[in-house]
Design a protein around this motif. Structure first.
Motif, PDB file in Angstrom:
ATOM      1  N   HIS A 208       0.732  -1.326  -0.075  1.00  0.00           N
ATOM      2  CA  HIS A 208      -0.027  -0.158  -0.209  1.00  0.00           C
ATOM      3  C   HIS A 208       0.890   1.241  -0.089  1.00  0.00           C
ATOM      4  CE1 HIS A 208      -4.196  -1.675   1.601  1.00  0.00           C
ATOM      5  NE2 HIS A 208      -3.822  -2.230   0.383  1.00  0.00           N
ATOM      6  N   THR A 209       2.349   1.222   0.204  1.00  0.00           N
ATOM      7  CA  THR A 209       3.073   2.534   0.352  1.00  0.00           C
ATOM      8  C   THR A 209       4.160   2.098  -0.396  1.00  0.00           C
ATOM      9  OG1 THR A 209       4.288   1.678   2.405  1.00  0.00           O
ATOM     10  CG2 THR A 209       2.063   2.777   2.854  1.00  0.00           C
ATOM     11  N   THR A 210       5.018   3.451  -0.608  1.00  0.00           N
ATOM     12  CA  THR A 210       6.266   3.062  -1.292  1.00  0.00           C
ATOM     13  C   THR A 210       7.375   2.531  -0.501  1.00  0.00           C
ATOM     14  OG1 THR A 210       5.534   5.228  -2.662  1.00  0.00           O
ATOM     15  CG2 THR A 210       7.823   4.147  -2.931  1.00  0.00           C
ATOM     16  N   ASP A 211       7.127   2.560   0.716  1.00  0.00           N
ATOM     17  CA  ASP A 211       8.203   1.987   1.430  1.00  0.00           C
ATOM     18  C   ASP A 211       7.922   0.416   1.586  1.00  0.00           C
ATOM     19  OD1 ASP A 211       9.306   4.570   2.284  1.00  0.00           O
ATOM     20  OD2 ASP A 211       8.139   4.825   3.869  1.00  0.00           O
ATOM     21  N   GLU A 212       6.685   0.144   1.696  1.00  0.00           N
ATOM     22  CA  GLU A 212       6.426  -1.348   1.687  1.00  0.00           C
ATOM     23  C   GLU A 212       6.962  -1.904   0.443  1.00  0.00           C
ATOM     24  OE1 GLU A 212       2.074  -1.710   2.255  1.00  0.00           O
ATOM     25  OE2 GLU A 212       2.190  -0.939   4.432  1.00  0.00           O
ATOM     26  N   LEU A 213       6.664  -1.328  -0.660  1.00  0.00           N
ATOM     27  CA  LEU A 213       7.039  -1.683  -2.047  1.00  0.00           C
ATOM     28  C   LEU A 213       8.790  -1.836  -2.162  1.00  0.00           C
ATOM     29  CD1 LEU A 213       7.096  -2.482  -5.068  1.00  0.00           C
ATOM     30  CD2 LEU A 213       6.724   0.210  -5.478  1.00  0.00           C
ATOM     31  N   ALA A 214       9.207  -0.680  -1.677  1.00  0.00           N
ATOM     32  CA  ALA A 214      11.078  -0.614  -1.432  1.00  0.00           C
ATOM     33  C   ALA A 214      11.280  -2.062  -0.673  1.00  0.00           C
ATOM     34  CB  ALA A 214      11.426   0.385  -0.836  1.00  0.00           C
ATOM     35  N   ALA A 253      -1.030   4.322  -3.487  1.00  0.00           N
ATOM     36  CA  ALA A 253      -1.893   5.877  -3.880  1.00  0.00           C
ATOM     37  C   ALA A 253      -0.594   6.837  -4.200  1.00  0.00           C
ATOM     38  CB  ALA A 253      -2.551   6.546  -2.313  1.00  0.00           C
ATOM     39  N   GLU A 254       0.552   6.739  -3.423  1.00  0.00           N
ATOM     40  CA  GLU A 254       1.666   7.642  -3.798  1.00  0.00           C
ATOM     41  C   GLU A 254       1.808   7.654  -5.101  1.00  0.00           C
ATOM     42  OE1 GLU A 254       4.899   7.342  -0.649  1.00  0.00           O
ATOM     43  OE2 GLU A 254       3.362   5.743  -0.130  1.00  0.00           O
ATOM     44  N   LEU A 255       2.017   6.218  -5.748  1.00  0.00           N
ATOM     45  CA  LEU A 255       2.483   6.140  -7.217  1.00  0.00           C
ATOM     46  C   LEU A 255       1.120   6.396  -8.149  1.00  0.00           C
ATOM     47  CD1 LEU A 255       4.711   2.967  -6.752  1.00  0.00           C
ATOM     48  CD2 LEU A 255       5.443   5.364  -6.520  1.00  0.00           C
ATOM     49  N   LYS A 256       0.143   6.726  -7.757  1.00  0.00           N
ATOM     50  CA  LYS A 256      -0.994   6.766  -8.731  1.00  0.00           C
ATOM     51  C   LYS A 256      -1.187   8.575  -8.862  1.00  0.00           C
ATOM     52  CE  LYS A 256      -4.501   3.851  -8.245  1.00  0.00           C
ATOM     53  NZ  LYS A 256      -5.445   3.144  -7.741  1.00  0.00           N
ATOM     54  N   GLN A 257      -0.005   9.174  -8.296  1.00  0.00           N
ATOM     55  CA  GLN A 257      -0.378  10.531  -8.438  1.00  0.00           C
ATOM     56  C   GLN A 257       0.142  11.323  -9.654  1.00  0.00           C
ATOM     57  OE1 GLN A 257       0.561  12.360  -4.725  1.00  0.00           O
ATOM     58  NE2 GLN A 257      -0.894  11.334  -3.326  1.00  0.00           N
ATOM     59  N   VAL A 258      -0.453  12.505  -9.947  1.00  0.00           N
ATOM     60  CA  VAL A 258       0.374  13.464 -11.318  1.00  0.00           C
ATOM     61  C   VAL A 258       0.271  14.631 -10.403  1.00  0.00           C
ATOM     62  CG1 VAL A 258       0.081  14.615 -13.444  1.00  0.00           C
ATOM     63  CG2 VAL A 258      -0.713  12.312 -12.994  1.00  0.00           C
ATOM     64  N   ILE A 265       6.274  18.200 -14.607  1.00  0.00           N
ATOM     65  CA  ILE A 265       5.110  17.548 -14.404  1.00  0.00           C
ATOM     66  C   ILE A 265       5.706  15.944 -13.798  1.00  0.00           C
ATOM     67  CG2 ILE A 265       4.450  16.782 -16.693  1.00  0.00           C
ATOM     68  CD1 ILE A 265       1.620  16.779 -15.908  1.00  0.00           C
ATOM     69  N   VAL A 266       5.114  15.436 -12.707  1.00  0.00           N
ATOM     70  CA  VAL A 266       5.755  14.448 -12.073  1.00  0.00           C
ATOM     71  C   VAL A 266       4.560  13.550 -12.287  1.00  0.00           C
ATOM     72  CG1 VAL A 266       6.925  13.252 -10.194  1.00  0.00           C
ATOM     73  CG2 VAL A 266       7.247  15.746 -10.476  1.00  0.00           C
ATOM     74  N   ILE A 267       4.932  12.402 -12.671  1.00  0.00           N
ATOM     75  CA  ILE A 267       3.692  11.327 -13.220  1.00  0.00           C
ATOM     76  C   ILE A 267       4.385   9.945 -12.431  1.00  0.00           C
ATOM     77  CG2 ILE A 267       2.805   9.781 -15.064  1.00  0.00           C
ATOM     78  CD1 ILE A 267       3.296  12.025 -16.880  1.00  0.00           C
ATOM     79  N   GLY A 268       3.596   9.587 -11.407  1.00  0.00           N
ATOM     80  CA  GLY A 268       3.962   8.465 -10.731  1.00  0.00           C
ATOM     81  C   GLY A 268       4.031   7.042 -11.175  1.00  0.00           C
ATOM     82  N   ARG A 333      16.003   2.257  -4.616  1.00  0.00           N
ATOM     83  CA  ARG A 333      16.318   1.036  -3.909  1.00  0.00           C
ATOM     84  C   ARG A 333      16.482   0.925  -2.583  1.00  0.00           C
ATOM     85  NH1 ARG A 333      20.945  -2.087  -2.903  1.00  0.00           N
ATOM     86  NH2 ARG A 333      20.947  -4.254  -3.861  1.00  0.00           N
ATOM     87  N   GLY A 334      15.664   0.357  -1.805  1.00  0.00           N
ATOM     88  CA  GLY A 334      15.579   0.391  -0.529  1.00  0.00           C
ATOM     89  C   GLY A 334      15.243   1.974   0.154  1.00  0.00           C
TER      90      GLY A 334
END
Length: 493
Positions: A208-214, A253-258, A265-268, A333-334
Motif C-alpha cells: 500500500h505504500t512506497t516504503d512497503e514496496l521498497a 496511492a503515492e504512485l498513482k498521483q500526477v 509534471i511528475v507522473i507516478g 532501491r531500499g
C-alpha cells in the motif's frame, strides 16, 4: 469463510454482490475467471493479447475524492484477477435489467442491425457502455475513439458506429443509468471491501505504500513488478511463462498521483496511460495524435506510462517524446533514491540501468519553454493500435533565425530508443532553413543503421526518418521560423 481467509482472498463487486475468490493462481486472468470459474461466457476470447477487444469489460473504481465511481473499459484477457481487488466488475451480462429489458447500448445495437455472427458484439457493447456512462450524447469522434480497440470481421463498422451515436437518445434505463455510478449505494459497496492491509496471496503481494514496496523489492529482487499488465499479461497468455512472485504496485496511492512542481509534471509509476497522456497533452497539445494512437482506450486504461518506460522496448512510443523533452526518472532501491535522465536509462536491447531491487518511482517531464517547438510522428501500417515502424520526436529552439537547441529522438531505428546526436550537431547553431534540415537528414545515416523486419525495411526506416525531419520543419514555420509554444505554457496544470 473466516475473516482471515477473506482478507487473503480477492474481493470485488459483481452485479451488486461481493465476490470472494480464493485458491486461484495469481496470474489467472479476469477473462479466464469469468469463463471457466464464474461460467459467464458472454465475454469472449479472441486474440488473448488486448488487441481485438472481444474480451472487453468495465471496471469501476472509487474516484480519488470519493465523489463517485469511475468506470473504464479494459481488456479482461490480459488483466490478472488479483488486480481488480476492491473494484467493481461489469460484464455484458450485468447490463440486463430484472424485467429483461435491454440496456440502451444493447438496444441501439439491435435497432442499428449492428451484429452478425455476434462474437465481437459483447466487447463492442462494453466499450460503448463505458462511453455511455461518460457522456449524454457521444460525438462521432468519441465513438470512433471508444471503439478503436475493438475489431469486427463480419458486421462492418458503419452500423456499430450508428449504434454508438444513437444510444444516448433512449430513455434512461432503470438499471445502469448515468446517475448510478454516483449513487451512495455504489460508493458504500466499494468502501465495504476496501482493504486496511495489503492483499497477500501465494506469490502475489500488493503493498500500500512506497516504503512497503521498497522493502518487498529488496527482499525479493527477482519478483516480477506488475503495474497495468498490458505487457506482462502477454508473458502468460502468449509466451506461457510461469512468473516468479509478483509485486503489484497498483494499490500504492503515492504512485498513482500526477503532480505539478517547479521542475515540471511528475507522473507516478502507477499512473495509467490515460491519465499520464492527459497531463502531457495538456502541457504539450502537439502530442495529442500520438496519445490517441498509443494503444486503445482499454489498453491505456490499464497500462502505465512508467511501465512502458521500464519495459524498454525500442518501439515504445512514449520514449522518443520524453527523451526529446529531457525527461528524468526517479529510481529507488531500499531507502536510496537517485535520478537518471531517460536518455541514459537504456543500455541495451530491453536492458536498463535498474539495479537488483530497484524500481521506478516517477518520471518528470520538464515544463514547456518559450520558443520551444516540439512535434512527434508515428509511422505504422494502421492508424489505431499498431506497433510503430518509426516513431520520431523533435524539440527545437530558434532565436534570431538560428537554432540554439535541438533534441531529436527516434524509436524503431535502433536496439534502444535513442537520440540522433549527429543530426542534432548538424542543426545546432545553424540557420533555421531548408539547407540545415537537409544536412541534418543526411547526418541521420551516421546516427542509425536500422534493421529490417516485418514492420519496415532498413532503407524505408532511414528514408522515413529523414522525411519526418523535413515534415517537422515544414509544419513549424519553414523559412519563416517555427511556431512558438507560448500557449502551451499557459495550459500547463
Amino acid at each position: 469463510m473466516s475473516a482471515t481467509e477473506a482478507q487473503n482472498a480477492v474481493r470485488f463487486l459483481l452485479d451488486g454482490q461481493i465476490v470472494t475468490a480464493s485458491g486461484l493462481p495469481p496470474t489467472l486472468t479476469v477473462l479466464e475467471y469469468l469463463r471457466d470459474v464464474a461460467h459467464r461466457t458472454g465475454t469472449k476470447e479472441g486474440c488473448a493479447e488486448g488487441d481485438c477487444g472481444a474480451c472487453t469489460v468495465a471496471l469501476g473504481e472509487l474516484a480519488p475524492d470519493g465523489s463517485g465511481v469511475r468506470y473504464r473499459a479494459v481488456n479482461s484477457c490480459i488483466r490478472f484477477l488479483p488486480t481488480i481487488d476492491g473494484q467493481e466488475l461489469v460484464t455484458v451480462e450485468s447490463l440486463q435489467a430484472a424485467d429483461g429489458c435491454l440496456h440502451p447500448v444493447q438496444q441501439a445495437m439491435v435497432d442499428s442491425h449492428a451484429s452478425q455472427c455476434g462474437f465481437c458484439t459483447p466487447g463492442f457493447v462494453m466499450s460503448l457502455f463505458a462511453l455511455y456512462l461518460q457522456t449524454d450524447a457521444a460525438t462521432r469522434e468519441q465513438v470512433l475513439e471508444a471503439l478503436s480497440g475493438n475489431l469486427c470481421r463480419c458486421t462492418g463498422y458503419r452500423p456499430i458506429i450508428d449504434a454508438g451515436l444513437r444510444m444516448g437518445g433512449y430513455a434512461p434505463p432503470a438499471h445502469w443509468s448515468r446517475a448510478e455510478p454516483q449513487s451512495a449505494a455504489r460508493r458504500d459497496a466499494l468502501l465495504a471491501i476496501r482493504r486496511d492491509q495489503p492483499l497477500r496471496l501465494p506469490s502475489f503481494h500488493a503493498p500500500h505504500t512506497t516504503d512497503e514496496l521498497a522493502a518487498a523489492r529488496m527482499q525479493n529482487p527477482a519478483a516480477t513488478l506488475l503495474a497495468g499488465g498490458t505487457d506482462i499479461g502477454l508473458w502468460v497468455t502468449k509466451q506461457q511463462r510461469d512468473l516468479p512472485a509478483v509485486i503489484y504496485i497498483g494499490e500504492i496511492a503515492e504512485l498513482k498521483q500526477v503532480r505539478s512542481t517547479d521542475e515540471g509534471i511528475v507522473i507516478g509509476a502507477a499512473v495509467t496511460l490515460t491519465e499520464a497522456w492527459s497531463a502531457i497533452v495538456a502541457a504539450f497539445p502537439q502530442f495529442a495524435e500520438l496519445a490517441q494512437r498509443f494503444g486503445s482506450p482499454p489498453v491505456r486504461n490499464s497500462g502505465t506510462l512508467c511501465g512502458n518506460l521500464a519495459n524498454g522496448s525500442p518501439i515504445g512510443d512514449s520514449m522518443p517524446i520524453l527523451i526529446a523533452l529531457e525527461a528524468d526518472l526517479e529510481l529507488r532501491r531500499g531507502s536510496r533514491t537517485r535520478h537518471v535522465p531517460l536518455e541514459s536509462f537504456y543500455v541495451g536491447y530491453q536492458i536498463t540501468q535498474l539495479e537488483p531491487g530497484e524500481f521506478i518511482v516517477s518520471v518528470t517531464v520538464p515544463r514547456a519553454r518559450a520558443g520551444q517547438c516540439v512535434a512527434s510522428y508515428k509511422v505504422s501500417k494502421r492508424f489505431d493500435q499498431d506497433i510503430s515502424g518509426v516513431c520520431a520526436a523533435f524539440s527545437v529552439q530558434v532565436e534570431g533565425g538560428r537554432i540554439v537547441a535541438a533534441r531529436i529522438a527516434f524509436g524503431g531505428m535502433a536496439a534502444i530508443p535513442a537520440r540522433a546526436r549527429a543530426a542534432e550537431r548538424a542543426l545546432l547553431g545553424a540557420a533555421w532553413e531548408s539547407a540545415s534540415i537537409e544536412s541534418a537528414a543526411r547526418a541521420l545515416a551516421d546516427d542509425f543503421q536500422p534493421l529490417t523486419d516485418l514492420r519496415a525495411s532498413s532503407a524505408y526506416r532511414q528514408r522515413a526518418a529523414g522525411n519526418l525531419l523535413r515534415r517537422f520543419y515544414l509544419e513549424h514555420g519553414g523559412g519563416a521560423g517555427p511556431v512558438r509554444t507560448d500557449a502551451a505554457l499557459a495550459a500547463w496544470p
